[in-house]
Structure formats: C-alpha cells, structure tokens
Motif scaffolding. Sequence first.
Motif, PDB file in Angstrom:
ATOM      1  N   LEU A 285       9.745   1.847  -6.788  1.00  0.00           N
ATOM      2  CA  LEU A 285      10.014   1.044  -7.979  1.00  0.00           C
ATOM      3  C   LEU A 285       8.767   0.294  -8.437  1.00  0.00           C
ATOM      4  O   LEU A 285       8.516   0.153  -9.639  1.00  0.00           O
ATOM      5  N   ALA A 286       7.953  -0.169  -7.465  1.00  0.00           N
ATOM      6  CA  ALA A 286       6.705  -0.847  -7.826  1.00  0.00           C
ATOM      7  C   ALA A 286       5.713   0.127  -8.449  1.00  0.00           C
ATOM      8  O   ALA A 286       4.917  -0.261  -9.317  1.00  0.00           O
ATOM      9  N   THR A 287       5.769   1.386  -8.037  1.00  0.00           N
ATOM     10  CA  THR A 287       4.855   2.390  -8.584  1.00  0.00           C
ATOM     11  C   THR A 287       5.129   2.653 -10.056  1.00  0.00           C
ATOM     12  O   THR A 287       4.215   2.839 -10.853  1.00  0.00           O
ATOM     13  N   VAL A 288       6.399   2.669 -10.416  1.00  0.00           N
ATOM     14  CA  VAL A 288       6.793   3.012 -11.787  1.00  0.00           C
ATOM     15  C   VAL A 288       6.167   2.065 -12.802  1.00  0.00           C
ATOM     16  O   VAL A 288       5.817   2.476 -13.920  1.00  0.00           O
ATOM     17  N   ILE A 289       5.977   0.790 -12.451  1.00  0.00           N
ATOM     18  CA  ILE A 289       5.518  -0.202 -13.426  1.00  0.00           C
ATOM     19  C   ILE A 289       4.003  -0.403 -13.402  1.00  0.00           C
ATOM     20  O   ILE A 289       3.485  -1.232 -14.165  1.00  0.00           O
ATOM     21  N   GLN A 290       3.277   0.329 -12.555  1.00  0.00           N
ATOM     22  CA  GLN A 290       1.833   0.142 -12.470  1.00  0.00           C
ATOM     23  C   GLN A 290       1.134   0.667 -13.719  1.00  0.00           C
ATOM     24  O   GLN A 290       1.515   1.707 -14.264  1.00  0.00           O
ATOM     25  N   GLN A 291       0.079  -0.038 -14.138  1.00  0.00           N
ATOM     26  CA  GLN A 291      -0.731   0.394 -15.279  1.00  0.00           C
ATOM     27  C   GLN A 291      -2.143   0.799 -14.867  1.00  0.00           C
ATOM     28  O   GLN A 291      -2.873   1.366 -15.678  1.00  0.00           O
ATOM     29  N   ASP A 292      -2.529   0.514 -13.637  1.00  0.00           N
ATOM     30  CA  ASP A 292      -3.816   0.953 -13.094  1.00  0.00           C
ATOM     31  C   ASP A 292      -3.579   2.258 -12.332  1.00  0.00           C
ATOM     32  O   ASP A 292      -2.716   2.328 -11.451  1.00  0.00           O
ATOM     33  N   THR A 293      -4.349   3.293 -12.660  1.00  0.00           N
ATOM     34  CA  THR A 293      -4.088   4.614 -12.082  1.00  0.00           C
ATOM     35  C   THR A 293      -4.272   4.634 -10.564  1.00  0.00           C
ATOM     36  O   THR A 293      -3.466   5.231  -9.839  1.00  0.00           O
ATOM     37  N   LYS A 294      -5.322   3.976 -10.053  1.00  0.00           N
ATOM     38  CA  LYS A 294      -5.537   3.969  -8.610  1.00  0.00           C
ATOM     39  C   LYS A 294      -4.464   3.151  -7.897  1.00  0.00           C
ATOM     40  O   LYS A 294      -4.024   3.526  -6.796  1.00  0.00           O
ATOM     41  N   ALA A 295      -4.037   2.055  -8.485  1.00  0.00           N
ATOM     42  CA  ALA A 295      -2.959   1.260  -7.892  1.00  0.00           C
ATOM     43  C   ALA A 295      -1.660   2.064  -7.852  1.00  0.00           C
ATOM     44  O   ALA A 295      -0.884   1.965  -6.889  1.00  0.00           O
ATOM     45  N   LEU A 296      -1.423   2.886  -8.871  1.00  0.00           N
ATOM     46  CA  LEU A 296      -0.220   3.715  -8.907  1.00  0.00           C
ATOM     47  C   LEU A 296      -0.225   4.721  -7.766  1.00  0.00           C
ATOM     48  O   LEU A 296       0.778   4.891  -7.056  1.00  0.00           O
ATOM     49  N   ILE A 297      -1.351   5.400  -7.564  1.00  0.00           N
ATOM     50  CA  ILE A 297      -1.439   6.379  -6.471  1.00  0.00           C
ATOM     51  C   ILE A 297      -1.346   5.676  -5.118  1.00  0.00           C
ATOM     52  O   ILE A 297      -0.748   6.200  -4.176  1.00  0.00           O
ATOM     53  N   ALA A 298      -1.902   4.474  -5.026  1.00  0.00           N
ATOM     54  CA  ALA A 298      -1.832   3.715  -3.771  1.00  0.00           C
ATOM     55  C   ALA A 298      -0.390   3.360  -3.426  1.00  0.00           C
ATOM     56  O   ALA A 298       0.031   3.495  -2.269  1.00  0.00           O
ATOM     57  N   TYR A 299       0.380   2.917  -4.410  1.00  0.00           N
ATOM     58  CA  TYR A 299       1.781   2.597  -4.151  1.00  0.00           C
ATOM     59  C   TYR A 299       2.577   3.848  -3.806  1.00  0.00           C
ATOM     60  O   TYR A 299       3.516   3.800  -2.993  1.00  0.00           O
ATOM     61  N   SER A 300       2.238   4.977  -4.413  1.00  0.00           N
ATOM     62  CA  SER A 300       2.931   6.216  -4.061  1.00  0.00           C
ATOM     63  C   SER A 300       2.633   6.614  -2.615  1.00  0.00           C
ATOM     64  O   SER A 300       3.485   7.190  -1.930  1.00  0.00           O
ATOM     65  N   SER A 301       1.441   6.272  -2.124  1.00  0.00           N
ATOM     66  CA  SER A 301       1.112   6.520  -0.720  1.00  0.00           C
ATOM     67  C   SER A 301       2.031   5.722   0.196  1.00  0.00           C
ATOM     68  O   SER A 301       2.474   6.233   1.239  1.00  0.00           O
ATOM     69  N   ILE A 302       2.300   4.478  -0.168  1.00  0.00           N
ATOM     70  CA  ILE A 302       3.195   3.643   0.641  1.00  0.00           C
ATOM     71  C   ILE A 302       4.577   4.280   0.726  1.00  0.00           C
ATOM     72  O   ILE A 302       5.199   4.337   1.798  1.00  0.00           O
ATOM     73  N   SER A 303       5.071   4.789  -0.401  1.00  0.00           N
ATOM     74  CA  SER A 303       6.391   5.426  -0.419  1.00  0.00           C
ATOM     75  C   SER A 303       6.428   6.651   0.483  1.00  0.00           C
ATOM     76  O   SER A 303       7.373   6.846   1.261  1.00  0.00           O
ATOM     77  N   HIS A 304       5.400   7.492   0.396  1.00  0.00           N
ATOM     78  CA  HIS A 304       5.377   8.709   1.218  1.00  0.00           C
ATOM     79  C   HIS A 304       5.241   8.383   2.703  1.00  0.00           C
ATOM     80  O   HIS A 304       5.833   9.059   3.555  1.00  0.00           O
ATOM     81  N   MET A 305       4.458   7.360   3.029  1.00  0.00           N
ATOM     82  CA  MET A 305       4.336   6.980   4.433  1.00  0.00           C
ATOM     83  C   MET A 305       5.651   6.406   4.957  1.00  0.00           C
ATOM     84  O   MET A 305       5.944   6.500   6.157  1.00  0.00           O
ATOM     85  N   GLY A 306       6.472   5.837   4.075  1.00  0.00           N
ATOM     86  CA  GLY A 306       7.808   5.403   4.482  1.00  0.00           C
ATOM     87  C   GLY A 306       8.669   6.578   4.918  1.00  0.00           C
ATOM     88  O   GLY A 306       9.425   6.483   5.898  1.00  0.00           O
ATOM     89  N   VAL A 307       8.558   7.704   4.208  1.00  0.00           N
ATOM     90  CA  VAL A 307       9.286   8.919   4.604  1.00  0.00           C
ATOM     91  C   VAL A 307       8.763   9.441   5.942  1.00  0.00           C
ATOM     92  O   VAL A 307       9.538   9.913   6.783  1.00  0.00           O
TER      93      VAL A 307
END
Length: 482
Positions: free
Chosen positions: A286-308
């Motif tokens: 959910l935090a990834t969806v609202i990101q406007q910085d491209t690197k921050a968006l990919i970083a948050y997606s990393s957190i989600s995948h590491m959760g899996v």
Amino acid sequence: MLSLLLIIPILGSMLLIPVSEGVSNQSKMKKIALITSLINFILSIYLWLQFDSSTSQYQFVYEFNELSFCHFNIGVDGISIYFVLLTTFITPIALLANYNTINKNLKYFLISFLLLETLQIAVFVVLDLLLFYIFFESVLPVLFIVIILYGSGEDKIRSALLFFLYTFAGSLFMLLAILELSHYVGSSDYQLISLCEINLSSQKLLWLAFFLAFAIKTPLWPMTGWLYRAHADSPLAGSIILAGTILKLATYGYLRVLIHFLPDATNYFSPLVQTIALITIIYASLATVIQQDTKALIAYSSISHMGVVVLGIFSNTIQGIEGGILLSLAHGFVSPALFICVGGVIYERTGTRIILYIRGLVTYMPVFTILFFIFTLCNTGIPLSLNFLGEQLSLIGIWERNPFAAILGATGIVLSACYSIYLYNRLSYGEYSPNLKPLKDITRREFIVLISLLIPTIVLGIYPNIILDSLHVSVSTLLYLV
C-alpha cells in the motif's frame, strides 16, 4: 578453492592502491576492478559445477587455526552456494552500472565494492557464529561511506546514519546471544552448536535476539524506515548491492541460525513471524502505490517481496523454504534491474526521479521500454519467471500450515501488479512530457547489463530444477531439525 573467492577481490583492491588518481588512469582502474569481479564469478561457477548435490554436508572446507579468538573455518552447502553465486554475479553488474558516472574518488569507490564482495561471501561461507557476526556487521561501515561520499540525494547523510544505526543497534542483541551461546556450548563453531541440546526457554530468548537483528536487515514491519531512504540517496551501484545481496544476509541468517540452531523456538514463534510478514506485505504494498519517487517505489516493492520470502521460510515446509530461497534469488536479479532502469537509464537522461515529470519514453526509447516492460512483469510474478515459482512455492508452503495466511499473502501479488503496471505505464506511454528533451535509447553497456539480469530470471523460471535439485537435500535436512 573457496578461499580464493575471498582473496581475489582483496588482491584486486591491492592492485588499485598504487594506481594514481587521474583522468588518464580511470579506465585502467575500472578494468582492473571489473576483471577481478568477473574472475571471481567464473571461479564461483566452477565451484558450483564441482559441487556434490547428493549430500547435505559442508564442502570445499578450509581451516585456518592460527587465530586464538575464533576458529576460521569455511565451507558451503546446498543453501549457501547459491547466495555465493548471487554475490559474485551481482558485483560486476554493480560496477558496470556506474561505469561512466562515478569519476571523483573513483579508486576508493572501486575498492569499496571489491571489499564488499569479500565481506558478503565471507558471511555465507564461514562456519563459525562469531565470525558470522563480524562479517555480517562489517558491510555496514563500507556502505555507510559509499552512501555519504557517492550518494546523490540531499538527505544522504541522514539516510546513511539511519541505515547504520538501525542495523547496528539490532545486531547488538545478536552479539549478546552469540556470546551467551558460545559460553553455553563452549564454542561458536556451527557443527558443535547444532549438536548441542538447548532447552526451550533458553532457545526463546536467543531466538528473539537473533530475530531482531535479522528482521531489521530484511526489513520487516515496523523497522522499514531506513531501506527506502538508503536506496533513494545511495549511488546506483549501492542500490544494486543493497537490493541484490545485502538483504539476503538476513534470509541466510534465518536459515542458518534460527531454523538450524534454534528449531524448537522457531516452531514456537512461527505464527508470530507469519503475522509480521503478512503485515509487512500489505503495508509495503500500500505504501508503494502512493510513492512518487521511482527509486523509493522500487525500494518499497523490495520490502513487500522480502515479506513473502519470510512467509515461505517460516512455513516450516520444504516447498515454502525452497520457494523463499528461489524468490530471494529472483529478487536479487529483478530488483537490481529495475533500479538500473529507473535510477540509471531514466535518471541519467532526465535528471529526475519524480514520476510526474516523466511520460512517453517509448517515443524515443523503444528498446529500453521493451526491457523495462519484461522486468516489470517479472516483478509482478508472471509465469516463466523465477519470481513466479518463488512466490507460488512460498504460498503453497504456507497454505499447508495456514490457508488464511496464504490468502492474505497472495494479496501482495495483486498489489504488486497495481504499482508495477502503474509505474511502467506512467513512465512509458502517454503524450511525451514537455519537461523532457528528446532522449537517447539505451547504450550497449546498459543493454548488456539488463540482458545479463534477464537471462537467469527467465532460464531459471523455465528450468528451476537447476537450483532445486541441489537445494532439496540441504533443505530436507534443515527442516528435519524443526
């Protein structure tokens, strides 16, 4: 032979030291560093080809007994060999990613990444818990210096401090646990600790101390604040190493320490870890969806995948653990590729990472757009990609223990499709942005780097038994202890 993997990057660093800083010598220094990292990768491939996958015992063992305070003993098994391969593969990718953009203090930049390669490999191959802690923490000051000296963000000092303080503070509890464990067993050697019987109450306290250190490094909720800042303000090579291999130190720690040495406590705390992993997946998505910085968006997606990944590892099933390892490797390929796309190719041409200012890249960059699209799909976990197999095995593993947790974990796949497709569509299509000048398509170097990351993602997604055949014995032996 395994000791050569630790020595070669150090030798490459020593070759760089006498070379004088200057424009005329920059090309020479880059070639020395790149060739050194490629030699190490070739050597690791040879090591893997010689690896006997029919046994769970440590192989290529080398002992150095001259140190009085610890037992320097190294070796690899079916789990650690793939993390070593990932490290030696990602290092030359990181060097190539910043090949033309880092010119100031270049020597120290190259030495830092060669040193990081040695330290990371050491984490995966040492067979002593005290040495594991030393090398686990030794990457922090190097990355701290890299972010401060070569980072691009305005808040890079704050980001570096958060990265250092978060991870170092958590690891102090791990040090206390290691000292207590060494006092109880009389040694910090892996094999001696694994043979020792530890009562459940003691295991619980030790487990919590280790888990705190690994959870921060993963990172799991609520200790995620340092990662996206470190990614956003570090140089591209730093983001690649951070996403590709540094986050895998915690994954390896879960497998090697928590499950291997503290199996009863792991079984006891598994529901708690699964709950934290599910919160991490949903929160980060959910935090990834609202990101406007491209690197921050990919970083948050990393957190989600590491959760899996954590969800699969703590499912206490063979499928789940193997899926967690596969997804770790897949994340080590795809996440660096996405950082190269948004933090390298796009940022170097546009000078911005703000999504609102970038639009219609397909107009002038069709080849890049195709590669960006493929990696975006891989990040969402489409079939024929290694991400798909890792996520499916992880969720199948947790389904056997808790179907409701598997259903909640699967929401991460849906949300990953939302933010990944949004990012790709927003940057690539629509009317060409009036804020941008006509841009050049990717260069040969950038194409080689991205294709090098794409090939293992697809090949291993189609033929996963290349990994699974040698993983199965080690994972089965590991799980038997739980």
